[in-house]
Design a protein around this motif. Sequence first.
Motif, PDB file in Angstrom:
ATOM      1  N   ASP A 191       0.823  -1.215   0.000  1.00 41.10           N
ATOM      2  CA  ASP A 191       0.000   0.000   0.000  1.00 41.10           C
ATOM      3  C   ASP A 191       0.855   1.263   0.000  1.00 41.10           C
ATOM      4  OD1 ASP A 191      -2.465  -1.208  -0.107  1.00 41.10           O
ATOM      5  OD2 ASP A 191      -2.817  -1.148   2.055  1.00 41.10           O
ATOM      6  N   GLU A 192       1.974   1.207   0.685  1.00 46.37           N
ATOM      7  CA  GLU A 192       2.843   2.379   0.802  1.00 46.37           C
ATOM      8  C   GLU A 192       3.784   2.527  -0.386  1.00 46.37           C
ATOM      9  OE1 GLU A 192       4.735   1.644   4.518  1.00 46.37           O
ATOM     10  OE2 GLU A 192       3.087   2.504   5.706  1.00 46.37           O
ATOM     11  N   GLY A 193       3.723   1.584  -1.325  1.00 47.47           N
ATOM     12  CA  GLY A 193       4.584   1.650  -2.500  1.00 47.47           C
ATOM     13  C   GLY A 193       6.007   1.205  -2.233  1.00 47.47           C
ATOM     14  N   LYS A 194       6.252   0.602  -1.080  1.00 44.78           N
ATOM     15  CA  LYS A 194       7.586   0.114  -0.754  1.00 44.78           C
ATOM     16  C   LYS A 194       7.839  -1.280  -1.327  1.00 44.78           C
ATOM     17  CE  LYS A 194       7.721   2.721   3.583  1.00 44.78           C
ATOM     18  NZ  LYS A 194       7.787   2.632   5.075  1.00 44.78           N
ATOM     19  N   LEU A 195       6.775  -1.911  -1.764  1.00 50.30           N
ATOM     20  CA  LEU A 195       6.864  -3.252  -2.340  1.00 50.30           C
ATOM     21  C   LEU A 195       5.954  -3.291  -3.555  1.00 50.30           C
ATOM     22  CD1 LEU A 195       8.319  -5.933  -1.481  1.00 50.30           C
ATOM     23  CD2 LEU A 195       6.135  -6.662  -0.508  1.00 50.30           C
ATOM     24  N   ALA A 196       6.501  -3.640  -4.711  1.00 54.54           N
ATOM     25  CA  ALA A 196       5.709  -3.682  -5.941  1.00 54.54           C
ATOM     26  C   ALA A 196       4.623  -4.750  -5.841  1.00 54.54           C
ATOM     27  CB  ALA A 196       6.614  -3.965  -7.137  1.00 54.54           C
ATOM     28  N   VAL A 197       3.515  -4.507  -6.505  1.00 57.60           N
ATOM     29  CA  VAL A 197       2.396  -5.446  -6.463  1.00 57.60           C
ATOM     30  C   VAL A 197       2.831  -6.829  -6.930  1.00 57.60           C
ATOM     31  CG1 VAL A 197       0.160  -6.025  -7.471  1.00 57.60           C
ATOM     32  CG2 VAL A 197       0.599  -3.692  -6.713  1.00 57.60           C
TER      33      VAL A 197
END
Length: 303
Positions: A191-197
């Motif tokens: 959700d925070e964009g720290k880990l790609a989907v």
Amino acid sequence: MAQRVGQKVKLSSIDELLGVPNTEGTVDLDVMTIYPFENHPFKVVDDEKMDELVESIKESGVLTPVLVRPDDEGTYEMISGHRRLHAAKRAGLRKIPAIIKEMTNDDATIAMVNANMQREEILPSERAFAFKMKMDAIKHQGKELTGTLFLEETKSNSGDIVGKASGLNRTQVFRYIRLTELIPKLLKMVDEGKLAVFVGVEISYFNHTYQQWLYEYITENGMIKQEQLIELRPYREDDSLTQEQMIDILIKNRSTPHVRKKITFNERKLNQYFPAYYSQTQIEKILLDFCEEWKRNHESEDN
């Protein structure tokens, strides 16, 4: 929670349910008699947009009625309008315009998801759990209609049915649903964009113990590559891997040399597809947009 009662209705569209633009049948309900949809996957947060909604309601009131369904205790479950209800309470309103519809659990779930998918900003986790709830509701409807054409359509096209309102295909829908298998810490990182989907999807296939170790690895190392996770695929159904062994595998594969690729197109080839007056910058942007779309559609096809 009391069992919901109500006659099953066909839900053609959320606009129809909300009475847009026709609001005939709207009633004013006490805000304290309305409770959130059970396991509502969409977050209601007090951010800048909520502040703007509160000010708008203070000035003009709630212009679009919320949608609720009655229970057998004289109260109502919210279907569409959680943010409006929250803002109305903050604005000091004691009543809110509402449309009351009797509907089954499955119909209510589908209506709730469809309505909230119209929002501009949706977190991956919200989309993931909403898709899962809608998928389960559609499959349950199919089971109740055993022997009908609808059941066969549900079996083969449930992913497309779920994603239609959001413009997504079945592959993208199932990819999002995989995110519901992540532990909360990793899902928050997505959700925070720290880990790609697509990395989150890859991790979702591991048990929660392995996921915790992967979370600790990411926290200490700052990132993890899909190539590293691919080396761990043989252990998806194997719980004998130790944390030390996992770290050894990840470290061994994080320094895989990257082979740089260079692709060129001559002007003659490009002229077949682009007008002569297009600049190099315009052509590059269009090609990159195509590549980005391809990536979104294929990034998890190995799963």
